[in-house]
Design a protein around this motif. Structure first.
Motif, PDB file in Angstrom:
ATOM      1  N   ARG A  92       2.513 -10.289  -8.081  1.00  0.00           N
ATOM      2  CA  ARG A  92       2.937 -10.881  -6.808  1.00  0.00           C
ATOM      3  C   ARG A  92       3.726  -9.882  -5.982  1.00  0.00           C
ATOM      4  NH1 ARG A  92       4.777 -15.140 -10.036  1.00  0.00           N
ATOM      5  NH2 ARG A  92       6.940 -14.682  -9.419  1.00  0.00           N
ATOM      6  N   GLU A  93       4.649  -9.154  -6.632  1.00  0.00           N
ATOM      7  CA  GLU A  93       5.475  -8.187  -5.905  1.00  0.00           C
ATOM      8  C   GLU A  93       4.633  -7.063  -5.320  1.00  0.00           C
ATOM      9  OE1 GLU A  93       8.348  -6.938  -8.740  1.00  0.00           O
ATOM     10  OE2 GLU A  93       9.679  -8.678  -8.444  1.00  0.00           O
ATOM     11  N   LEU A  94       3.678  -6.556  -6.109  1.00  0.00           N
ATOM     12  CA  LEU A  94       2.833  -5.466  -5.612  1.00  0.00           C
ATOM     13  C   LEU A  94       1.971  -5.932  -4.453  1.00  0.00           C
ATOM     14  CD1 LEU A  94       1.710  -2.595  -5.791  1.00  0.00           C
ATOM     15  CD2 LEU A  94       0.100  -3.394  -7.532  1.00  0.00           C
ATOM     16  N   LEU A  95       1.379  -7.117  -4.569  1.00  0.00           N
ATOM     17  CA  LEU A  95       0.515  -7.621  -3.498  1.00  0.00           C
ATOM     18  C   LEU A  95       1.305  -7.832  -2.218  1.00  0.00           C
ATOM     19  CD1 LEU A  95      -2.454  -8.416  -3.120  1.00  0.00           C
ATOM     20  CD2 LEU A  95      -1.821 -10.780  -3.585  1.00  0.00           C
ATOM     21  N   ALA A  96       2.522  -8.348  -2.340  1.00  0.00           N
ATOM     22  CA  ALA A  96       3.363  -8.547  -1.152  1.00  0.00           C
ATOM     23  C   ALA A  96       3.731  -7.207  -0.514  1.00  0.00           C
ATOM     24  CB  ALA A  96       4.625  -9.316  -1.548  1.00  0.00           C
ATOM     25  N   PHE A  97       4.062  -6.220  -1.339  1.00  0.00           N
ATOM     26  CA  PHE A  97       4.412  -4.897  -0.805  1.00  0.00           C
ATOM     27  C   PHE A  97       3.236  -4.289  -0.049  1.00  0.00           C
ATOM     28  CE2 PHE A  97       4.477  -0.298  -1.102  1.00  0.00           C
ATOM     29  CZ  PHE A  97       5.776   0.015  -0.707  1.00  0.00           C
ATOM     30  N   LEU A  98       2.031  -4.370  -0.639  1.00  0.00           N
ATOM     31  CA  LEU A  98       0.844  -3.772  -0.003  1.00  0.00           C
ATOM     32  C   LEU A  98       0.486  -4.480   1.295  1.00  0.00           C
ATOM     33  CD1 LEU A  98      -1.377  -3.159  -3.163  1.00  0.00           C
ATOM     34  CD2 LEU A  98      -0.100  -1.471  -1.846  1.00  0.00           C
ATOM     35  N   GLU A  99       0.726  -5.798   1.350  1.00  0.00           N
ATOM     36  CA  GLU A  99       0.433  -6.530   2.578  1.00  0.00           C
ATOM     37  C   GLU A  99       1.391  -6.125   3.689  1.00  0.00           C
ATOM     38  OE1 GLU A  99      -0.316 -11.132   4.141  1.00  0.00           O
ATOM     39  OE2 GLU A  99       0.543 -10.772   2.149  1.00  0.00           O
ATOM     40  N   LEU A 100       2.661  -5.878   3.321  1.00  0.00           N
ATOM     41  CA  LEU A 100       3.647  -5.460   4.315  1.00  0.00           C
ATOM     42  C   LEU A 100       3.483  -4.003   4.727  1.00  0.00           C
ATOM     43  CD1 LEU A 100       6.856  -7.195   2.906  1.00  0.00           C
ATOM     44  CD2 LEU A 100       5.649  -7.756   5.029  1.00  0.00           C
ATOM     45  N   HIS A 101       2.831  -3.190   3.869  1.00  0.00           N
ATOM     46  CA  HIS A 101       2.653  -1.761   4.144  1.00  0.00           C
ATOM     47  C   HIS A 101       1.165  -1.425   4.066  1.00  0.00           C
ATOM     48  CE1 HIS A 101       6.755  -2.271   2.577  1.00  0.00           C
ATOM     49  NE2 HIS A 101       7.088  -1.280   3.405  1.00  0.00           N
ATOM     50  N   PRO A 102       0.414  -1.658   5.129  1.00  0.00           N
ATOM     51  CA  PRO A 102      -1.046  -1.439   5.105  1.00  0.00           C
ATOM     52  C   PRO A 102      -1.397   0.021   4.826  1.00  0.00           C
ATOM     53  CG  PRO A 102      -0.361  -2.683   7.059  1.00  0.00           C
ATOM     54  CD  PRO A 102       0.886  -2.149   6.424  1.00  0.00           C
ATOM     55  N   GLY A 103      -2.596   0.192   4.307  1.00  0.00           N
ATOM     56  CA  GLY A 103      -3.085   1.535   4.025  1.00  0.00           C
ATOM     57  C   GLY A 103      -3.022   1.860   2.545  1.00  0.00           C
ATOM     58  N   PRO A 104      -3.640   2.968   2.136  1.00  0.00           N
ATOM     59  CA  PRO A 104      -3.663   3.333   0.707  1.00  0.00           C
ATOM     60  C   PRO A 104      -2.318   3.895   0.254  1.00  0.00           C
ATOM     61  CG  PRO A 104      -4.813   4.987   2.017  1.00  0.00           C
ATOM     62  CD  PRO A 104      -4.450   3.887   2.970  1.00  0.00           C
ATOM     63  N   HIS A 105      -1.952   3.607  -1.001  1.00  0.00           N
ATOM     64  CA  HIS A 105      -0.711   4.092  -1.603  1.00  0.00           C
ATOM     65  C   HIS A 105      -1.022   4.665  -2.973  1.00  0.00           C
ATOM     66  CE1 HIS A 105       1.991   2.066   1.342  1.00  0.00           C
ATOM     67  NE2 HIS A 105       0.996   1.193   1.400  1.00  0.00           N
ATOM     68  N   ASN A 106      -0.384   5.781  -3.299  1.00  0.00           N
ATOM     69  CA  ASN A 106      -0.566   6.368  -4.616  1.00  0.00           C
ATOM     70  C   ASN A 106       0.093   5.481  -5.668  1.00  0.00           C
ATOM     71  OD1 ASN A 106       0.697   8.347  -6.868  1.00  0.00           O
ATOM     72  ND2 ASN A 106      -1.261   9.149  -6.155  1.00  0.00           N
ATOM     73  N   VAL A 107      -0.652   5.168  -6.732  1.00  0.00           N
ATOM     74  CA  VAL A 107      -0.164   4.237  -7.745  1.00  0.00           C
ATOM     75  C   VAL A 107       1.048   4.804  -8.474  1.00  0.00           C
ATOM     76  CG1 VAL A 107      -0.769   3.072  -9.912  1.00  0.00           C
ATOM     77  CG2 VAL A 107      -2.400   3.123  -8.012  1.00  0.00           C
ATOM     78  N   ALA A 108       1.038   6.101  -8.770  1.00  0.00           N
ATOM     79  CA  ALA A 108       2.160   6.703  -9.482  1.00  0.00           C
ATOM     80  C   ALA A 108       3.445   6.610  -8.652  1.00  0.00           C
ATOM     81  CB  ALA A 108       1.850   8.151  -9.825  1.00  0.00           C
ATOM     82  N   GLN A 109       3.351   6.814  -7.345  1.00  0.00           N
ATOM     83  CA  GLN A 109       4.539   6.718  -6.487  1.00  0.00           C
ATOM     84  C   GLN A 109       5.039   5.285  -6.391  1.00  0.00           C
ATOM     85  OE1 GLN A 109       3.405   8.537  -2.772  1.00  0.00           O
ATOM     86  NE2 GLN A 109       3.279  10.597  -3.652  1.00  0.00           N
ATOM     87  N   LEU A 110       4.110   4.316  -6.379  1.00  0.00           N
ATOM     88  CA  LEU A 110       4.521   2.913  -6.371  1.00  0.00           C
ATOM     89  C   LEU A 110       5.270   2.562  -7.656  1.00  0.00           C
ATOM     90  CD1 LEU A 110       1.370   1.131  -4.887  1.00  0.00           C
ATOM     91  CD2 LEU A 110       3.591   1.415  -3.796  1.00  0.00           C
ATOM     92  N   GLY A 111       4.895   3.212  -8.748  1.00  0.00           N
ATOM     93  CA  GLY A 111       5.535   2.941 -10.032  1.00  0.00           C
ATOM     94  C   GLY A 111       7.012   3.287 -10.051  1.00  0.00           C
ATOM     95  N   ARG A 112       7.453   4.115  -9.085  1.00  0.00           N
ATOM     96  CA  ARG A 112       8.870   4.486  -9.033  1.00  0.00           C
ATOM     97  C   ARG A 112       9.719   3.393  -8.386  1.00  0.00           C
ATOM     98  NH1 ARG A 112       6.685   9.861  -6.765  1.00  0.00           N
ATOM     99  NH2 ARG A 112       6.067  10.973  -8.660  1.00  0.00           N
ATOM    100  N   ILE A 113       9.042   2.506  -7.641  1.00  0.00           N
ATOM    101  CA  ILE A 113       9.809   1.442  -6.966  1.00  0.00           C
ATOM    102  C   ILE A 113       9.429   0.048  -7.465  1.00  0.00           C
ATOM    103  CG2 ILE A 113      10.234   2.768  -4.853  1.00  0.00           C
ATOM    104  CD1 ILE A 113       7.882   1.391  -3.558  1.00  0.00           C
TER     105      ILE A 113
END
Length: 807
Positions: A213-234
């Protein structure tokens, strides 16, 4: 075809047998299997992946086995690529199954495991020994397998040396091995190489774990591709959450490409008159929708790559797709940086530096039409590009386009066939075209486009030849560097300019010799001496990889008087540190570039100015555009000239010319120092003068006089066996088959191959020349038929059509 669908299919398997194998289709698969799809079939005691090449209802005379499973619901090879595979198999005398295996970089899609289980006899034995104390590894293995079938990894963790034990148990009929194949999770991969992007919200009644749920909400608020490893830091467990959401089709997960793009983010330059003329001719040919071949011959630094980029833009604008081949893995990162900057995500990369899963991902992107520009090395010619309009072969003369294992195809020639069948335009680019390619342009078969000057009217580098024989007479010592070359390097260091040094030989010393008895340390598997690699502290065979410790005394007579002779790139680096202690020096060859990403790291450091002098083999001679390099030194220009091969002079000329072309690509004129023991050789002389026309005129006379390509069709027939007597017997048999030779065909041999023993096999060869290719093809077919009738080992006969080397 009956209502239930065809009953049988012919499957081409990756085995050295030139035939397809017929399998029966289970009723559940008869409507689903299509030509060009992969299937999983039994083959002897093994299970193999093969490609369906024909569907039919013709019952074979012998009993058939059933197809085990269907891997692809949609064919992975269309009719065009299947036809190309058949052409390669016929022209290069290779089994179709091995050709098809090389065309499909999809091994990363499947995960194979081997399960071991007991036979009835093995189960009886296990029961008998279960009441006695376990005394050895075999008994322990049988006890473990009595419970249930086990994978090899589990057994290895419980029983030391279990591989040897299993082989013995299988041989005695107590254990059977069964290979299982499952589809690999395509979302698996290192988080550093994955990007995730929001697609849609979950349905209101869908319950997701907190992390998802947290990841899906973050991606919806921040459109575009994101590196998975960098997301893992937050976000905690972002990698697992991304994959889970992708399976629900709520996000999109894709593999990112490891591309060097820095240094290429600059606007497209204005074409000079010669570039514009070449581009206009290519664009008009693309618009004409007809097959045509261009030879784009331009001096080093003349801007051929920009012409490629403009031609691809023109093809894309017309709704066509493009394929660019580069000669070796070393060139791909540099080329990819420019192409990604220009075409973005439309680019796909195909080369062996990627893992299986990465290559499979790129292959699928091309097949699905997501990637319209394909950049690849030799095997990239098989990319499933749809609506192909343009095929470019950069550095078309490069020998790495020729595969040295079955199927021994030439990537450039296959690219031309593919362009012809697709009605596409083919562009062959080089500063030093192969003799055959230039001959085709001279005879009107190809259209010649020339770029005779460097971009921005930069001057060609000034070249000076240093006669190392005279240097020795003057200095009375054997030196790696001439006084002139050392002086020039010191000047570059003072001016903060960079230098490239070429020596096309790896290692520290070429060989070890005993001064007491003359013994040289030989490879155990090949008839070559071992090369001294001082940093690794070993003597190494560059053919099979066999290695020994560096001896402190002669292994034959025990003498301490051993000497290491000859210089390699490692020695050049070492001596440079002694002569120029303040210089920042690096080496680029197969030894230093062995680790993943090592090549790119070294080049990036050199491009950023962190290295003053780069020493290397031919890897540094091609494709690099570094403006601050103002000096190129060729440590020994004669290395390739002594090879007993009719192409030796051509290869030496090309390498020297390409290396010299790395100098002076910025605002300062470059300088090249060529050290030679044979400065009067025409290859060295014409390379120093950057005179391709003069070299071609001299070389083409030699080829015509001796009837070598392009004036004859050539094939090298090799027989090999582990025992020399067996190899000699097979070669003698072929000699008798070819006596007397057919009219119009010249037979040279059989004779020992230049390397008599290679990788534990003895080799004899027969060189065939024919005035017409059809005559040669008939002779080769006869030889293959003879070997099949005599039931030779399928790997004993090797046929190399259009060899690039006979040494």
């Amino acid at each position: 075809m009956n209502e239930a669908g065809p009953r049988y299919c012919d499957v081409s398997l990756p085995v050295p047998v030139d035939r397809a194998f017929t399998y029966e289709l289970p009723l559940i698969l008869s409507h689903r299997v299509q030509t060009g799809a992969r299937v999983w079939v039994p083959f002897g005691a093994r299970r193999l992946t093969g490609v369906v090449v024909r569907m039919h209802d013709e019952a074979p005379e012998q009993a058939t086995r059933e197809v085990l499973s269907l891997i692809d619901e949609e064919p992975v090879l269309d009719a065009e690529l299947l036809a190309l595979a058949r052409w390669i198999a016929g022209y290069y005398c290779a089994p179709l199954g091995e050709v098809l295996k090389g065309m499909l970089p999809l091994g990363g899609e499947m995960r194979r495991t081997t399960q071991y289980s007991l036979t009835a006899a093995g189960r009886d034995l296990a029961r008998r020994i279960s009441v006695t104390p376990v005394k050895d590894a075999a008994a322990a293995t049988l006890t473990l397998l009595e419970e249930r079938a086990r994978p090899a990894e589990y057994l290895a963790s419980k029983v030391p040396g279990v591989k040897v034990v299993l082989r013995k148990l299988i041989k005695r009929g107590w254990v059977v091995a069964e290979t299982q194949q499952k589809e690999r999770d395509q979302l698996r991969g290192a988080a550093e190489r994955l990007s995730v992007e929001f697609v849609r919200r979950a349905e209101p009644d869908t319950k997701l774990p907190k992390g998802q749920r947290e990841l899906l909400a973050f991606l919806e608020l921040h459109p575009g591709p994101h590196n998975v490893a960098q997301l893992g830091r937050i976000l905690k467990n972002a990698s697992e959450a991304a994959r889970a959401l992708a399976r629900r089709e709520l996000v999109r997960v894709e593999t990112e490409l490891p591309v060097i793009a820095s240094g290429f983010e600059r606007p497209a330059p204005v074409l000079n008159a010669y570039q514009q003329q070449a581009f206009d001719a290519i664009r008009q040919a693309i618009e004409a929708n007809a097959f045509q071949v261009f030879l784009l011959q331009g001096v080093t630094g003349s801007g051929k790559t920009e012409v490629y980029l403009r031609a691809i833009e023109a093809a894309l604008a017309l709704g066509k797709n493009a394929l660019l081949l580069v000669p070796e893995i070393a060139l791909t990162p540099a080329v990819a940086g420019q192409f990604f900057h220009r075409f973005g995500k439309q680019v796909a990369i195909l080369h062996s530096a990627f893992g299986d899963a990465e290559r499979a991902e790129q292959w699928r992107r091309i097949r699905n039409g997501q990637a319209r520009v394909v950049v690849g090395t030799r095997s990239g010619v098989f990319a499933p590009v749809q609506n192909l309009g343009l095929v470019i072969v950069d550095e078309e003369h490069d020998g790495s386009y020729k595969q040295q294992e079955t199927p021994r195809y030439h990537g450039r020639d296959v690219a031309l066939i593919r362009a012809r069948e697709a009605g596409a335009v083919a562009v062959l680019g080089s500063a030093t075209p192969s003799i055959e390619t230039r001959f085709n342009a001279e005879s009107g078969k190809y259209s010649l486009l020339q770029l005779p000057e460097r971009i921005a009217q930069r001057p060609m580098p000034e070249v000076e030849i240093v006669d190392m024989r005279a240097e020795f007479l003057d200095t009375k010592k054997q030196a790696t560097f001439s006084r002139k070359l050392l002086d020039e390097m010191r000047q570059r260091l003072e001016r903060s300019e960079q230098t490239m040094l070429l020596l096309n030989r790896r290692g520290f010393s070429s060989f070890m010799v005993c001064r007491a008895c003359g013994e040289r340390l030989q490879c155990e598997n090949c008839s070559v001496v071992l090369t001294h690699h001082r940093r690794d502290r070993r003597m190494l065979c560059h053919y099979c990889g066999y290695a020994e410790k560096v001896p402190s005394a002669c292994p034959k007579c025990g003498s301490d008087y051993i000497q290491f002779l000859g210089a390699g790139s490692e020695r050049v680096e070492d001596e440079l540190h002694q002569f120029l202690p303040t210089a920042r020096i690096a080496r680029l060859d197969r030894d230093t570039a062995a680790g993943k990403g090592a090549y790119e790291r070294i080049l990036r450091s050199f491009r950023n100015g962190d290295i003053d002098i780069l020493v290397g083999t031919q890897m540094i001679a091609k494709g690099h555009d570094i403006p601050n390099v103002t000096l190129v030194g060729v440590v020994l220009a004669d290395i390739g000239l002594s090879i007993p091969d009719f192409r030796a002079a051509e290869r030496s000329f090309q390498l020297l010319t390409q290396a010299a072309g790395r100098a002076g690509r910025g605002d300062t004129r470059g300088r090249v120092i060529v050290q030679s023991l044979n400065p009067d050789h025409y290859a060295v002389r014409f390379a120093a003068e950057q005179d391709y026309a003069g070299f071609y005129k001299k070389e083409i006379e030699f080829r015509k006089w001796l009837r070598y390509p392009p004036f004859a069709a050539l094939s090298n027939v090799l027989v090999r066996a582990e025992k020399q007597e067996e190899a000699l017997r097979l070669a003698s048999e072929l000699g008798r088959v070819l006596a007397p030779p057919p009219p119009g065909v010249r037979v040279m041999g059989p004779a020992e191959a230049p390397l008599l023993r290679l990788k534990n096999e003895f080799r004899y060869q027969i060189l065939l020349k024919a005035a017409r290719r059809g005559l040669l093809r008939q002779v080769l077919d006869d030889l293959r038929s003879y070997a099949e009738r005599q039931k030779w080992n399928p790997t004993a006969l090797v046929i190399d059509v259009d060899p690039i080397s006979i040494a």
